[in-house]
Design an enzyme around this catalytic site. Structure first.
Site, PDB file in Angstrom:
ATOM      1  N   ASP A  70      -0.614   5.039   5.211  1.00 15.11           N
ATOM      2  CA  ASP A  70      -1.468   4.852   6.389  1.00 15.11           C
ATOM      3  C   ASP A  70      -1.105   5.898   7.441  1.00 15.11           C
ATOM      4  O   ASP A  70       0.061   6.015   7.831  1.00 15.11           O
ATOM      5  CB  ASP A  70      -1.294   3.445   6.958  1.00 15.11           C
ATOM      6  N   GLU A 337       0.165  -0.068  -0.118  1.00 18.75           N
ATOM      7  CA  GLU A 337       0.101   0.647   1.164  1.00 18.75           C
ATOM      8  C   GLU A 337       1.472   0.770   1.824  1.00 18.75           C
ATOM      9  O   GLU A 337       2.173  -0.233   2.006  1.00 18.75           O
ATOM     10  CB  GLU A 337      -0.826  -0.081   2.142  1.00 18.75           C
ATOM     11  N   ASP A 384      -5.406   7.180   4.789  1.00 17.57           N
ATOM     12  CA  ASP A 384      -6.685   6.712   5.327  1.00 17.57           C
ATOM     13  C   ASP A 384      -7.218   7.646   6.405  1.00 17.57           C
ATOM     14  O   ASP A 384      -8.405   7.858   6.515  1.00 17.57           O
ATOM     15  CB  ASP A 384      -6.582   5.259   5.803  1.00 17.57           C
TER      16      ASP A 384
HETATM   17 ZN   LIG Z   1      -3.309   3.484  13.369  1.00 15.93          ZN
END
Ligand SMILES: [Zn+2]
Length: 626
Positions: A70, A337, A384
Site C-alpha cells: 500500500d 497486503e 495501489d
Molecule cells: Zn494512504
C-alpha cells in the site's frame, strides 16, 4: 567469477526453466563488485532476449497470489532497497520478478471525471472489480452499483480464497475483495453515521465486517478485532457480537499466534477468521520523525520496534500459513497486503515505512518460493498508488526530512514534502510498478491500468464471471411424505454463484398461504445448503422455496404431511446432484445458520439436525488429520 557475474547467471537461470528457476534470495542480495569501473554497476549480464522470452509462460494458472504494497511507489521501493541492501543491491522478493510494467492508478470523481490522485478504496476496487470508481468506494461504481470481486468470483468458481493484511481487515485494501459499501469507513455495526444506507437495519448489505463474514473466504487474516467485537443491530444474528456470529456460522476464530498455529485446515465448512490486533498491526521498525531541516542532523539507523507482533504473525508467516491452508486440488486466489508502507509514509516515518516494505518483500519471497516449487502459480506484486517520500540530494529548506545511514554506510536523505509537521502526507498521482512471475505474467508488461489487473487475474484463473450461470443448474430436494411434526431434510446443491439463500415454506391451500414462514438466511457451503425442518402438524401439501441471494436463482420443492408417513423420511437425492456440504453447527446455540426468524408453531420450525452435525464433525475431523 565475481559477485556480479554470480548474480547475473542466477538471473538468467531464473528465466530459463519456467516454474523452477527462481534463484535463492541470497543470490540477489549481492551487489556489484565495483560500481566505479565500466560495467561494474550493470544489472544485466549480456543480452536478455532469450531469458525474457523464456519468462513468458502462457496461462491459465492454477493459483494466483496478488501482493500489494500500500502506497509503495517507485520511491518507496528505492528507499527500502537503498537502506537495506544498498544502491546497487536488490530486494530479494520484489526485484526477483522477471516481468515488469507500470500501471496508471487515477480514480474518478462521482461525475465520471478524472481524479488524478486516488485513495486505497478506489484503487483496490479497480483491481478487485475491473471498474474505476471514486475515492472512498469499496467495490461499488460511481453510480453506487456493486460489482463482483476477484475473491467472490474465485470462490464461485470453486477456487479456495484468502485475504491477508497488516491493516485492520476493514481497511480499504482487504475490504475491496469482501464488501460493497459506498463509504470506506463503514467498519462495523456501530458505524451508523459512516454506513448510512449500507447498514443492515437500513436495508443494506451491512458493514464491511459483516460482509466479510458473508463473503466467507477460506482464510481471512489481519488486524481489526475491534469491529468484530461490536454487536449486530439487525439481520440474521442480532444481539450477538460479530465474533460470536462467526463462530455460529462455522468459522474457526483465531485471536493469537497460538490459536492460529493450532489451525491445520481451512475450507468453506470451517473457514478461518484471524485477527491479531484491535486495529492495524504495529510496525516492524521503531518510529522516526522527520522535521524541517532534519536531514542535516546525524544519520539514523532503524531499530526493531518493541511492539512488533510475534514472528509467526509477520506478513511472511501469515502468507506462508495462508498458502499452506489454501493449496490443493482446487487452486486458490490469495491477496496479501503490506498496509503500513502507506500509513507510515502519511506519518513521515521513514524507518516505519522501510520496515513495512522489507516485511512485504519477505512475503513476496514466500510467495515466489511456493510458485517456484508449484510451477503453476501466477505471482503479481504491485501497489495501489504512489506516495510522498523522496530521496533528495540536499536538505530541503521548508519540508520535512530525515537522514538515514544505509547498509553500505552512506547517508540517504528522505524528504516528505506534501504536508507540514503533524499533518498527513499525501498520496501522489504517479504511475506505479507492477511485476509478475508465472503463467499469465506477460499481461503486466508495458503500460497498463490498474483495472487491467482484474482481467489479468480473472483470465489466469479462467473465472466464469456470470454468477447466475454458475447457479443455473441448482437442485432442491425434500422427502415426498412426512408424518405431522416429523423431520424433513432439505438439500440444495449447485448454487455455486450464491453465498447465501433465503427460504420460506408455505401451505398449498390459498387460505394457508398467508401464513408462509421464513426459513431464514442461510450460508451456501460449496454450492450446497442442508437444512433440517420440523414438519407442520396439519396434514396437507406444502411448498419449500429457496432463492439465491446473489443470483436470484429460485428453487421450489413440495412435500406432503400425512398421518402414517415416516417421521424422519429420507429424501431421494437427484442422481445428478453434486454432494452437498451441510452448513456448520458450532456449539453456539446450534442454530444451524437458520436464522430469519421467528418460526411459528402453526407452521414449520427450523431446528438443527443432530445427525447433520455429527456428519459435519466427522468430515472436519478427517480434514484436520489430512
Ligand atoms: Zn494512504
Amino acid at each position: 567469477m565475481n559477485a556480479r557475474t554470480t548474480f547475473a547467471r542466477s538471473a538468467i537461470a531464473l528465466t530459463l526453466v519456467a516454474g523452477a528457476a527462481l534463484a535463492a534470495p541470497a543470490a540477489y542480495a549481492a551487489g556489484p563488485s565495483d560500481p566505479s569501473v565500466p560495467g561494474g554497476a550493470t544489472r544485466n549480464d549480456g543480452d536478455q532476449t532469450a531469458a525474457l522470452r523464456d519468462a513468458i509462460v502462457a496461462g491459465p494458472a492454477k493459483n494466483v497470489i496478488l501482493l500489494i504494497g500500500d502506497g509503495m511507489g517507485d520511491s518507496e521501493i528505492t528507499v527500502a532497497r537503498d537502506y537495506q541492501y544498498g544502491a546497487g543491491g536488490r530486494l530479494p522478493g520484489i526485484d526477483a520478478l522477471p516481468l515488469t510494467g507500470s500501471y496508471t492508478t487515477y480514480s474518478l470523481n462521482k461525475d465520471g471525471s478524472a481524479d488524478y490522485v486516488p485513495d486505497s478504496a478506489a484503487t483496490g476496487s479497480a483491481w478487485a472489480t475491473g471498474t474505476k470508481t471514486y475515492d472512498g468506494a469499496i467495490s461499488v461504481d460511481i453510480a453506487s452499483k456493486g460489482h463482483d470481486t476477484l475473491l467472490e468470483l474465485a470462490k464461485a468458481n470453486g477456487r479456495k480464497t484468502g485475504n491477508v493484511s497488516t491493516a485492520e481487515l476493514q481497511d480499504a485494501t482487504p475490504a475491496v475483495q469482501a464488501a460493497h459499501v459506498a463509504g470506506r469507513k463503514c467498519y462495523g455495526p456501530d458505524s451508523a453515521k459512516q454506513c448510512g444506507a449500507d447498514l443492515l437495519e437500513n436495508g443494506g448489505k451491512g458493514s464491511i465486517s459483516e460482509q466479510i463474514l458473508d463473503t466467507r473466504a477460506d482464510v481471512t487474516l489481519g488486524g481489526g478485532s475491534e469491529s468484530f467485537e461490536q454487536t449486530a443491530k439487525a439481520g440474521a444474528w442480532p444481539s450477538a457480537t460479530l465474533f460470536q456470529q462467526a463462530a455460529t456460522r462455522g468459522y474457526q476464530v483465531a485471536r493469537t499466534a497460538a490459536d492460529l498455529a493450532a489451525i491445520s485446515a481451512a475450507d468453506q465448512a470451517g473457514p478461518v477468521l484471524g485477527t491479531f490486533s484491535a486495529g492495524n498491526f504495529p510496525t516492524r521498525f521503531a518510529e522516526t520523525t522527520a522535521t524541517v531541516g532534519g536531514a542535516d542532523a546525524a544519520p539514523v539507523t532503524c531499530t526493531e520496534s518493541a511492539d512488533r507482533l510475534d514472528s509467526s504473525l509477520s506478513l511472511a508467516s501469515l502468507t506462508q500459513k495462508s498458502i499452506d491452508l489454501l493449496k490443493g486440488d482446487k487452486g486458490f486466489f490469495l491477496q496479501v497486503e503490506g498496509a503500513s508502507i502507506d500509513k507510515q509514509d502519511h506519518a513521515a516515518n521513514a524507518c516505519g515505512q522501510i520496515g513495512e516494505t522489507i516485511d512485504l518483500d519477505e512475503a513476496v519471497q514466500v510467495a515466489l518460493d511456493f510458485a517456484k516449487a508449484d510451477g503453476n502459480t501466477l505471482v503479481i506484486v504491485t501497489a495501489d498508488h504512489a506516495h510522498t517520500s523522496q530521496i533528495v540530494d540536499s536538505t530541503p529548506p521548508t519540508s520535512l526530512s530525515i537522514a538515514l545511514k544505509t547498509t553500505e554506510g552512506s547517508t540517504m536523505k528522505v524528504s516528505y514534502g506534501t504536508a507540514g509537521a503533524g499533518g498527513s502526507q499525501q498520496h501522489t498521482g504517479s504511475q506505479v510498478r507492477i511485476a509478475g512471475y508465472g503463467p499469465g505474467a506477460a499481461n503486466v508488461v508495458g503500460l497498463t491500468d490498474q483495472t487491467d489487473n482484474f482481467f489479468t487475474i480473472a483470465g489466469a484463473l479462467q473465472l466464469n464471471r456470470d454468477l447466475p450461470a454458475l447457479s443455473a443448474g441448482a437442485t432442491l430436494t425434500v422427502p415426498e411424505k412426512v408424518a405431522p411434526g416429523g423431520t424433513i431434510a432439505l438439500a440444495a446443491a449447485g448454487l455455486n454463484g450464491d453465498r447465501q439463500v433465503n427460504g420460506s415454506v408455505s401451505a398449498a391451500g390459498a387460505a394457508a398461504r398467508a401464513a408462509a414462514e421464513t426459513i431464514g438466511r442461510t450460508d451456501v457451503i460449496d454450492g450446497g445448503v442442508g437444512l433440517s425442518l420440523t414438519a407442520p402438524t396439519e396434514p396437507g401439501q406444502y411448498t419449500v422455496a429457496l432463492t439465491g441471494e446473489q443470483t436470484g436463482k429460485a428453487l421450489t420443492a413440495t412435500f406432503t404431511v400425512a398421518e402414517g408417513a415416516p417421521t424422519t423420511p429420507t429424501a431421494s437425492p437427484s442422481p445428478t446432484a453434486p454432494a452437498v456440504a451441510l452448513p456448520p453447527t458450532d456449539g453456539n446455540g446450534g442454530s444451524l445458520a437458520l436464522t430469519g426468524g421467528t418460526v411459528g408453531a402453526a407452521a414449520l420450525v427450523a431446528l438443527a439436525l443432530i445427525a447433520a452435525g455429527l456428519l459435519l464433525a466427522r468430515a472436519r475431523a478427517r480434514a484436520r488429520r489430512a
